[in-house]
Design a protein around this motif. Structure first.
Motif, PDB file in Angstrom:
ATOM      1  N   ILE A 180      16.119   4.978  23.678  1.00 48.77           N
ATOM      2  CA  ILE A 180      15.406   3.752  23.357  1.00 48.77           C
ATOM      3  C   ILE A 180      15.106   3.809  21.862  1.00 48.77           C
ATOM      4  O   ILE A 180      14.477   4.754  21.376  1.00 48.77           O
ATOM      5  CB  ILE A 180      14.106   3.631  24.179  1.00 48.77           C
ATOM      6  CG1 ILE A 180      14.454   3.531  25.680  1.00 48.77           C
ATOM      7  CG2 ILE A 180      13.308   2.408  23.734  1.00 48.77           C
ATOM      8  CD1 ILE A 180      13.252   3.595  26.589  1.00 48.77           C
ATOM      9  N   VAL A 181      15.600   2.814  21.142  1.00 49.74           N
ATOM     10  CA  VAL A 181      15.585   2.837  19.676  1.00 49.74           C
ATOM     11  C   VAL A 181      14.689   1.724  19.145  1.00 49.74           C
ATOM     12  O   VAL A 181      14.679   0.613  19.665  1.00 49.74           O
ATOM     13  CB  VAL A 181      17.014   2.665  19.114  1.00 49.74           C
ATOM     14  CG1 VAL A 181      17.001   2.744  17.587  1.00 49.74           C
ATOM     15  CG2 VAL A 181      17.957   3.710  19.697  1.00 49.74           C
ATOM     16  N   LYS A 182      13.927   2.058  18.107  1.00 47.21           N
ATOM     17  CA  LYS A 182      13.136   1.054  17.397  1.00 47.21           C
ATOM     18  C   LYS A 182      13.448   1.163  15.907  1.00 47.21           C
ATOM     19  O   LYS A 182      13.199   2.196  15.286  1.00 47.21           O
ATOM     20  CB  LYS A 182      11.635   1.268  17.638  1.00 47.21           C
ATOM     21  CG  LYS A 182      10.744   0.202  16.982  1.00 47.21           C
ATOM     22  CD  LYS A 182       9.265   0.592  17.015  1.00 47.21           C
ATOM     23  CE  LYS A 182       8.723   0.628  18.433  1.00 47.21           C
ATOM     24  NZ  LYS A 182       7.270   0.994  18.457  1.00 47.21           N
ATOM     25  N   ASP A 183      14.022   0.091  15.327  1.00 50.90           N
ATOM     26  CA  ASP A 183      14.225   0.013  13.883  1.00 50.90           C
ATOM     27  C   ASP A 183      12.976  -0.599  13.259  1.00 50.90           C
ATOM     28  O   ASP A 183      12.472  -1.624  13.724  1.00 50.90           O
ATOM     29  CB  ASP A 183      15.437  -0.862  13.553  1.00 50.90           C
ATOM     30  CG  ASP A 183      16.751  -0.216  13.959  1.00 50.90           C
ATOM     31  OD1 ASP A 183      16.801   1.024  14.050  1.00 50.90           O
ATOM     32  OD2 ASP A 183      17.730  -0.956  14.182  1.00 50.90           O
ATOM     33  N   ILE A 184      12.485   0.035  12.190  1.00 56.10           N
ATOM     34  CA  ILE A 184      11.245  -0.384  11.537  1.00 56.10           C
ATOM     35  C   ILE A 184      11.541  -0.619  10.060  1.00 56.10           C
ATOM     36  O   ILE A 184      11.934   0.302   9.342  1.00 56.10           O
ATOM     37  CB  ILE A 184      10.154   0.694  11.694  1.00 56.10           C
ATOM     38  CG1 ILE A 184       9.925   1.002  13.180  1.00 56.10           C
ATOM     39  CG2 ILE A 184       8.854   0.269  11.023  1.00 56.10           C
ATOM     40  CD1 ILE A 184       9.294   2.351  13.440  1.00 56.10           C
ATOM     41  N   ASN A 185      11.364  -1.851   9.603  1.00 56.43           N
ATOM     42  CA  ASN A 185      11.630  -2.208   8.214  1.00 56.43           C
ATOM     43  C   ASN A 185      10.408  -2.906   7.619  1.00 56.43           C
ATOM     44  O   ASN A 185       9.804  -3.769   8.264  1.00 56.43           O
ATOM     45  CB  ASN A 185      12.841  -3.146   8.121  1.00 56.43           C
ATOM     46  CG  ASN A 185      14.085  -2.545   8.757  1.00 56.43           C
ATOM     47  OD1 ASN A 185      14.583  -1.537   8.295  1.00 56.43           O
ATOM     48  ND2 ASN A 185      14.570  -3.162   9.819  1.00 56.43           N
ATOM     49  N   PHE A 186      10.054  -2.551   6.395  1.00 57.29           N
ATOM     50  CA  PHE A 186       8.912  -3.176   5.729  1.00 57.29           C
ATOM     51  C   PHE A 186       9.012  -2.926   4.233  1.00 57.29           C
ATOM     52  O   PHE A 186       9.738  -2.023   3.782  1.00 57.29           O
ATOM     53  CB  PHE A 186       7.590  -2.639   6.279  1.00 57.29           C
ATOM     54  CG  PHE A 186       7.455  -1.138   6.210  1.00 57.29           C
ATOM     55  CD1 PHE A 186       6.828  -0.528   5.137  1.00 57.29           C
ATOM     56  CD2 PHE A 186       7.961  -0.335   7.233  1.00 57.29           C
ATOM     57  CE1 PHE A 186       6.712   0.859   5.077  1.00 57.29           C
ATOM     58  CE2 PHE A 186       7.849   1.056   7.175  1.00 57.29           C
ATOM     59  CZ  PHE A 186       7.221   1.654   6.086  1.00 57.29           C
ATOM     60  N   THR A 187       8.303  -3.741   3.463  1.00 50.60           N
ATOM     61  CA  THR A 187       8.313  -3.621   2.004  1.00 50.60           C
ATOM     62  C   THR A 187       6.893  -3.369   1.499  1.00 50.60           C
ATOM     63  O   THR A 187       5.956  -4.059   1.890  1.00 50.60           O
ATOM     64  CB  THR A 187       8.867  -4.902   1.352  1.00 50.60           C
ATOM     65  OG1 THR A 187      10.210  -5.125   1.811  1.00 50.60           O
ATOM     66  CG2 THR A 187       8.893  -4.783  -0.169  1.00 50.60           C
ATOM     67  N   VAL A 188       6.755  -2.345   0.654  1.00 52.12           N
ATOM     68  CA  VAL A 188       5.468  -2.025   0.023  1.00 52.12           C
ATOM     69  C   VAL A 188       5.718  -1.789  -1.469  1.00 52.12           C
ATOM     70  O   VAL A 188       6.586  -0.982  -1.825  1.00 52.12           O
ATOM     71  CB  VAL A 188       4.816  -0.778   0.665  1.00 52.12           C
ATOM     72  CG1 VAL A 188       3.530  -0.417  -0.074  1.00 52.12           C
ATOM     73  CG2 VAL A 188       4.531  -1.005   2.139  1.00 52.12           C
ATOM     74  N   ASP A 189       4.979  -2.504  -2.318  1.00 51.30           N
ATOM     75  CA  ASP A 189       5.110  -2.367  -3.773  1.00 51.30           C
ATOM     76  C   ASP A 189       6.551  -2.518  -4.242  1.00 51.30           C
ATOM     77  O   ASP A 189       7.028  -1.766  -5.115  1.00 51.30           O
ATOM     78  CB  ASP A 189       4.549  -1.014  -4.239  1.00 51.30           C
ATOM     79  CG  ASP A 189       3.053  -0.885  -3.986  1.00 51.30           C
ATOM     80  OD1 ASP A 189       2.372  -1.934  -3.960  1.00 51.30           O
ATOM     81  OD2 ASP A 189       2.573   0.250  -3.800  1.00 51.30           O
ATOM     82  N   GLY A 190       7.255  -3.473  -3.631  1.00 49.50           N
ATOM     83  CA  GLY A 190       8.617  -3.763  -4.039  1.00 49.50           C
ATOM     84  C   GLY A 190       9.669  -2.804  -3.512  1.00 49.50           C
ATOM     85  O   GLY A 190      10.862  -2.947  -3.808  1.00 49.50           O
ATOM     86  N   ILE A 191       9.244  -1.819  -2.720  1.00 51.40           N
ATOM     87  CA  ILE A 191      10.191  -0.853  -2.147  1.00 51.40           C
ATOM     88  C   ILE A 191      10.413  -1.194  -0.681  1.00 51.40           C
ATOM     89  O   ILE A 191       9.459  -1.341   0.085  1.00 51.40           O
ATOM     90  CB  ILE A 191       9.669   0.596  -2.280  1.00 51.40           C
ATOM     91  CG1 ILE A 191       9.488   0.967  -3.746  1.00 51.40           C
ATOM     92  CG2 ILE A 191      10.624   1.571  -1.600  1.00 51.40           C
ATOM     93  CD1 ILE A 191       8.843   2.328  -3.961  1.00 51.40           C
ATOM     94  N   LEU A 192      11.683  -1.338  -0.291  1.00 51.94           N
ATOM     95  CA  LEU A 192      12.040  -1.596   1.102  1.00 51.94           C
ATOM     96  C   LEU A 192      12.209  -0.266   1.834  1.00 51.94           C
ATOM     97  O   LEU A 192      12.999   0.583   1.421  1.00 51.94           O
ATOM     98  CB  LEU A 192      13.346  -2.399   1.185  1.00 51.94           C
ATOM     99  CG  LEU A 192      13.914  -2.625   2.580  1.00 51.94           C
ATOM    100  CD1 LEU A 192      12.970  -3.459   3.449  1.00 51.94           C
ATOM    101  CD2 LEU A 192      15.296  -3.279   2.521  1.00 51.94           C
TER     102      LEU A 192
END
Length: 243
Positions: A180-192
């Motif tokens: 069971i897979v969870k991809d987690i993507n987010f941006t903080v201070d311009g960094i992905l």
């Protein structure tokens, strides 16, 4: 700029963002589970408990508060560094790989909140069961609190956006090659940032096979934190007690 890391359990758990995403975990439910579990196992006052894959120590702290001598271990150095501020004469934290036996024996070994099934190699899962067996004293009990994989897969939310502390987490969930897979993507201070959680979709039958290979005996199976009967289709947890 993109930060992308694939050996997820040695990187994702070590970031502050992991704890941000999951900061809404229900401590009241967790504490009630610890009360119910220790009472059911009849662990003696002052008994010894190993919290295996303890994270920042939320279960270990409560177990210590209600009168147990607790050792919390985790692979994440950052989590253990954080937890060490709470140490006392009956509460200790240590960096440790749960595939290997610890150097003490305990009245109980708790592996809680689906902290199992991360490994890419099947033998590492078996080694962890064997290590738990080694860590138990003559009268000790092992406990693995895992998700009910069949229930999770049946109720999987494929995509979700969750905003916590101003961070917009983009989550994608799917089943791939028995994980069971969870991809987690987010941006903080311009960094992905790109992270991924991968947990083996172990069923009760899979655990039974592992227990047999490891030479441990499954005593009880429950389907939630109130220790009610396990049902493959409706239980959200798979709580197994063995020795």
């Amino acid at each position: 700029m993109t930060k992308d890391t694939k050996k997820w359990f040695t990187s994702w758990f070590d970031t502050p963002f992991y704890h941000t995403l999951y900061k809404d975990r229900d401590d009241t439910e967790a504490h009630a589970f610890m009360d119910t579990l220790t009472d059911y196992l009849n662990i003696p006052e002052g008994g010894t408990i190993l919290d295996l894959a303890c994270g920042k120590g939320r279960h270990a702290l409560y177990l210590n508060k209600i009168g147990y001598h607790v050792t919390g271990v985790d692979l994440s150095e950052n989590s253990i560094d954080y937890a060490k501020q709470f140490e006392n004469h009956s509460l200790h934290f240590d960096v440790h790989n749960m595939c290997n036996p610890y150097h003490k024996k305990f009245d109980a070994v708790f592996n809680l909140f689906t902290s199992f099934g991360y490994f890419e190699k099947d033998e590492d899962n078996l080694s962890t069961i064997k290590a738990i067996k080694e860590d138990l004293n003559e009268f000790g009990f092992g406990v693995i609190d895992f998700m009910n994989s069949e229930f999770v897969i049946d109720n999987l939310v494929p995509e979700e956006i969750k905003t916590v502390d101003g961070i917009e987490f983009h989550l994608k969930r799917y089943v791939e090659n028995g994980y069971i897979v969870k991809d987690i993507n987010f941006t903080v201070d311009g960094i992905l940032y790109n992270f991924q959680e991968r947990v083996r979709a172990f069923t009760l039958a899979d655990f039974e096979a592992l227990f047999e290979k490891a030479g441990v005996f499954l005593l009880d199976v429950f389907g939630d934190y109130k220790l009610r009967k396990f049902n493959t289709k409706t239980s959200d947890r798979l709580v197994m007690i063995f020795k």
